[in-house]
Design a protein around this motif. Structure first.
Motif, PDB file in Angstrom:
ATOM      1  N   LEU A  92       0.859  -1.188   0.000  1.00  0.00           N
ATOM      2  CA  LEU A  92       0.000   0.000   0.000  1.00  0.00           C
ATOM      3  C   LEU A  92       0.891   1.233   0.000  1.00  0.00           C
ATOM      4  CD1 LEU A  92      -2.477  -1.111   2.833  1.00  0.00           C
ATOM      5  CD2 LEU A  92      -2.597  -1.609   0.371  1.00  0.00           C
ATOM      6  N   LEU A  93       0.785   2.038  -1.034  1.00  0.00           N
ATOM      7  CA  LEU A  93       1.631   3.226  -1.162  1.00  0.00           C
ATOM      8  C   LEU A  93       0.845   4.486  -0.809  1.00  0.00           C
ATOM      9  CD1 LEU A  93       4.443   4.326  -2.068  1.00  0.00           C
ATOM     10  CD2 LEU A  93       3.376   4.735  -4.300  1.00  0.00           C
ATOM     11  N   TYR A  94       1.454   5.312   0.021  1.00  0.00           N
ATOM     12  CA  TYR A  94       0.891   6.599   0.422  1.00  0.00           C
ATOM     13  C   TYR A  94       1.849   7.703  -0.018  1.00  0.00           C
ATOM     14  CZ  TYR A  94      -2.228   4.051   3.579  1.00  0.00           C
ATOM     15  OH  TYR A  94      -3.173   3.206   4.097  1.00  0.00           O
ATOM     16  N   ILE A  95       1.295   8.860  -0.302  1.00  0.00           N
ATOM     17  CA  ILE A  95       2.108  10.044  -0.576  1.00  0.00           C
ATOM     18  C   ILE A  95       2.132  10.890   0.690  1.00  0.00           C
ATOM     19  CG2 ILE A  95       2.168  12.226  -1.840  1.00  0.00           C
ATOM     20  CD1 ILE A  95       1.268  10.714  -4.300  1.00  0.00           C
ATOM     21  N   CYS A  96       3.310  11.396   0.997  1.00  0.00           N
ATOM     22  CA  CYS A  96       3.480  12.263   2.166  1.00  0.00           C
ATOM     23  C   CYS A  96       4.312  13.465   1.746  1.00  0.00           C
ATOM     24  CB  CYS A  96       4.160  11.495   3.297  1.00  0.00           C
ATOM     25  SG  CYS A  96       4.384  12.477   4.798  1.00  0.00           S
ATOM     26  N   ARG A  97       3.762  14.659   1.951  1.00  0.00           N
ATOM     27  CA  ARG A  97       4.460  15.904   1.602  1.00  0.00           C
ATOM     28  C   ARG A  97       4.803  16.736   2.838  1.00  0.00           C
ATOM     29  NH1 ARG A  97       3.959  17.307  -3.932  1.00  0.00           N
ATOM     30  NH2 ARG A  97       2.550  15.934  -5.060  1.00  0.00           N
ATOM     31  N   LYS A  98       4.374  16.285   4.013  1.00  0.00           N
ATOM     32  CA  LYS A  98       4.577  17.088   5.221  1.00  0.00           C
ATOM     33  C   LYS A  98       5.102  16.192   6.348  1.00  0.00           C
ATOM     34  CE  LYS A  98       2.131  20.271   8.248  1.00  0.00           C
ATOM     35  NZ  LYS A  98       0.851  20.827   8.629  1.00  0.00           N
ATOM     36  N   TRP A  99       6.267  16.554   6.877  1.00  0.00           N
ATOM     37  CA  TRP A  99       6.876  15.836   7.991  1.00  0.00           C
ATOM     38  C   TRP A  99       7.809  16.782   8.723  1.00  0.00           C
ATOM     39  CZ3 TRP A  99       8.007  14.940   2.867  1.00  0.00           C
ATOM     40  CH2 TRP A  99       9.298  15.281   2.443  1.00  0.00           C
ATOM     41  N   ARG A 100       8.238  16.375   9.903  1.00  0.00           N
ATOM     42  CA  ARG A 100       9.192  17.144  10.704  1.00  0.00           C
ATOM     43  C   ARG A 100      10.494  16.349  10.791  1.00  0.00           C
ATOM     44  NH1 ARG A 100       4.563  17.452  13.474  1.00  0.00           N
ATOM     45  NH2 ARG A 100       5.213  15.956  15.036  1.00  0.00           N
ATOM     46  N   GLY A 101      11.605  17.061  10.649  1.00  0.00           N
ATOM     47  CA  GLY A 101      12.917  16.445  10.730  1.00  0.00           C
ATOM     48  C   GLY A 101      13.537  16.265   9.352  1.00  0.00           C
ATOM     49  N   ILE A 102      14.800  15.887   9.353  1.00  0.00           N
ATOM     50  CA  ILE A 102      15.537  15.646   8.113  1.00  0.00           C
ATOM     51  C   ILE A 102      15.732  14.147   7.970  1.00  0.00           C
ATOM     52  CG2 ILE A 102      17.713  16.044   6.893  1.00  0.00           C
ATOM     53  CD1 ILE A 102      17.910  18.689   8.498  1.00  0.00           C
ATOM     54  N   PRO A 103      15.230  13.552   6.894  1.00  0.00           N
ATOM     55  CA  PRO A 103      15.372  12.104   6.733  1.00  0.00           C
ATOM     56  C   PRO A 103      16.837  11.662   6.756  1.00  0.00           C
ATOM     57  CG  PRO A 103      13.811  12.977   5.134  1.00  0.00           C
ATOM     58  CD  PRO A 103      14.473  14.157   5.795  1.00  0.00           C
ATOM     59  N   GLN A 104      17.079  10.592   7.489  1.00  0.00           N
ATOM     60  CA  GLN A 104      18.409   9.992   7.601  1.00  0.00           C
ATOM     61  C   GLN A 104      18.289   8.492   7.364  1.00  0.00           C
ATOM     62  OE1 GLN A 104      20.304  11.099  11.388  1.00  0.00           O
ATOM     63  NE2 GLN A 104      18.634  12.548  11.642  1.00  0.00           N
ATOM     64  N   ALA A 105      19.326   7.880   6.856  1.00  0.00           N
ATOM     65  CA  ALA A 105      19.343   6.429   6.607  1.00  0.00           C
ATOM     66  C   ALA A 105      19.667   5.703   7.907  1.00  0.00           C
ATOM     67  CB  ALA A 105      20.359   6.092   5.527  1.00  0.00           C
ATOM     68  N   LEU A 106      18.655   5.509   8.766  1.00  0.00           N
ATOM     69  CA  LEU A 106      18.875   4.855  10.056  1.00  0.00           C
ATOM     70  C   LEU A 106      18.924   3.334   9.925  1.00  0.00           C
ATOM     71  CD1 LEU A 106      16.534   7.025  12.310  1.00  0.00           C
ATOM     72  CD2 LEU A 106      19.005   7.266  11.931  1.00  0.00           C
ATOM     73  N   GLU A 107      18.173   2.770   8.996  1.00  0.00           N
ATOM     74  CA  GLU A 107      18.156   1.318   8.804  1.00  0.00           C
ATOM     75  C   GLU A 107      18.569   0.906   7.400  1.00  0.00           C
ATOM     76  OE1 GLU A 107      14.454  -0.396  10.056  1.00  0.00           O
ATOM     77  OE2 GLU A 107      14.677   0.331  12.111  1.00  0.00           O
ATOM     78  N   ALA A 108      18.694   1.844   6.503  1.00  0.00           N
ATOM     79  CA  ALA A 108      19.062   1.568   5.114  1.00  0.00           C
ATOM     80  C   ALA A 108      20.549   1.846   4.904  1.00  0.00           C
ATOM     81  CB  ALA A 108      18.232   2.443   4.171  1.00  0.00           C
ATOM     82  N   SER A 109      21.076   1.346   3.794  1.00  0.00           N
ATOM     83  CA  SER A 109      22.474   1.629   3.437  1.00  0.00           C
ATOM     84  C   SER A 109      22.642   3.075   2.996  1.00  0.00           C
ATOM     85  CB  SER A 109      22.929   0.709   2.312  1.00  0.00           C
ATOM     86  OG  SER A 109      22.887  -0.629   2.726  1.00  0.00           O
ATOM     87  N   ALA A 110      21.614   3.608   2.335  1.00  0.00           N
ATOM     88  CA  ALA A 110      21.675   4.979   1.818  1.00  0.00           C
ATOM     89  C   ALA A 110      20.257   5.448   1.523  1.00  0.00           C
ATOM     90  CB  ALA A 110      22.515   5.024   0.543  1.00  0.00           C
ATOM     91  N   ILE A 111      20.105   6.762   1.413  1.00  0.00           N
ATOM     92  CA  ILE A 111      18.853   7.345   0.928  1.00  0.00           C
ATOM     93  C   ILE A 111      19.199   8.272  -0.219  1.00  0.00           C
ATOM     94  CG2 ILE A 111      17.564   7.116   3.084  1.00  0.00           C
ATOM     95  CD1 ILE A 111      18.076  10.104   3.600  1.00  0.00           C
ATOM     96  N   ARG A 112      18.191   8.542  -1.053  1.00  0.00           N
ATOM     97  CA  ARG A 112      18.416   9.402  -2.220  1.00  0.00           C
ATOM     98  C   ARG A 112      17.100  10.082  -2.585  1.00  0.00           C
ATOM     99  NH1 ARG A 112      20.295   6.478  -7.685  1.00  0.00           N
ATOM    100  NH2 ARG A 112      22.347   6.702  -6.805  1.00  0.00           N
ATOM    101  N   TRP A 113      17.198  11.356  -2.949  1.00  0.00           N
ATOM    102  CA  TRP A 113      16.065  12.097  -3.505  1.00  0.00           C
ATOM    103  C   TRP A 113      16.191  12.038  -5.018  1.00  0.00           C
ATOM    104  CZ3 TRP A 113      12.118  13.627  -0.583  1.00  0.00           C
ATOM    105  CH2 TRP A 113      12.332  13.830   0.782  1.00  0.00           C
ATOM    106  N   ILE A 114      15.123  11.656  -5.697  1.00  0.00           N
ATOM    107  CA  ILE A 114      15.187  11.471  -7.147  1.00  0.00           C
ATOM    108  C   ILE A 114      13.842  11.826  -7.777  1.00  0.00           C
ATOM    109  CG2 ILE A 114      14.584   9.017  -6.964  1.00  0.00           C
ATOM    110  CD1 ILE A 114      16.629   8.526  -9.263  1.00  0.00           C
ATOM    111  N   ARG A 115      13.894  12.346  -8.978  1.00  0.00           N
ATOM    112  CA  ARG A 115      12.648  12.649  -9.709  1.00  0.00           C
ATOM    113  C   ARG A 115      11.969  11.328 -10.082  1.00  0.00           C
ATOM    114  NH1 ARG A 115      12.040  17.602  -9.406  1.00  0.00           N
ATOM    115  NH2 ARG A 115      13.724  19.070  -9.718  1.00  0.00           N
ATOM    116  N   PRO A 116      10.641  11.309 -10.125  1.00  0.00           N
ATOM    117  CA  PRO A 116       9.945  10.058 -10.419  1.00  0.00           C
ATOM    118  C   PRO A 116      10.424   9.365 -11.695  1.00  0.00           C
ATOM    119  CG  PRO A 116       8.382  11.670  -9.633  1.00  0.00           C
ATOM    120  CD  PRO A 116       9.693  12.388  -9.788  1.00  0.00           C
TER     121      PRO A 116
END
Length: 139
Positions: A92-116
């Motif tokens: 089940l996929l949800y879209i989220c545009r509002k959150w507090r904090g800066i995303p960090q890779a706490l359980e993943a090897s890396a994170i990345r922001w990318i265009r769809p």
């Protein structure tokens, strides 16, 4: 439910397409010690007993990325269905545009922001791939 004579136990998983102000989506890379290691995926996870999908996703985003959001900030976007060994995955996929904090890779090897559109070039789990076109149309 059976498929070709095999019974599948459903496994319901929630995921978020976090969308930033520039229209980019956050994906995370699965760590080496997990199945499908190295693949890029939308953050999220399994729903615990007596937990709603939205509450599970709020919890997973805090655990995996260290961010806080509310269930009211999650908009259902779509789902994917994929056989997964002895189970059948419903993502089940949800879209989220509002959150507090800066995303960090706490359980993943890396994170990345990318265009769809760029998601097509990433190695992703089979259940995540059908959701790329949907995101591209929605963003």
């Amino acid at each position: 439910m059976t498929q070709a004579g095999t019974a599948f136990a459903p496994l319901i998983v929630v995921a978020a397409a976090l969308i930033d102000a520039d229209g980019r989506v956050l994906v995370q890379q699965r760590p080496a010690d997990k199945s499908m290691a190295g693949l890029w995926e939308f953050p999220g996870g399994k729903i615990e007993p007596d937990e709603s999908p939205e509450a599970a996703l709020v919890r997973e985003l805090q655990e995996e990325l260290g961010i806080e959001t509310q269930t009211s900030c999650l908009a259902p976007a779509g789902f994917a269905s994929e056989p997964l060994g002895e189970q059948h995955l419903l993502l089940l996929l949800y879209i989220c545009r509002k959150w507090r904090g800066i995303p960090q890779a706490l359980e993943a090897s890396a994170i990345r922001w990318i265009r769809p559109i760029g998601l097509h070039d990433l190695p992703m789990p089979p259940a995540d791939k059908p959701l790329i076109g949907l995101l591209d149309a929605l963003i």
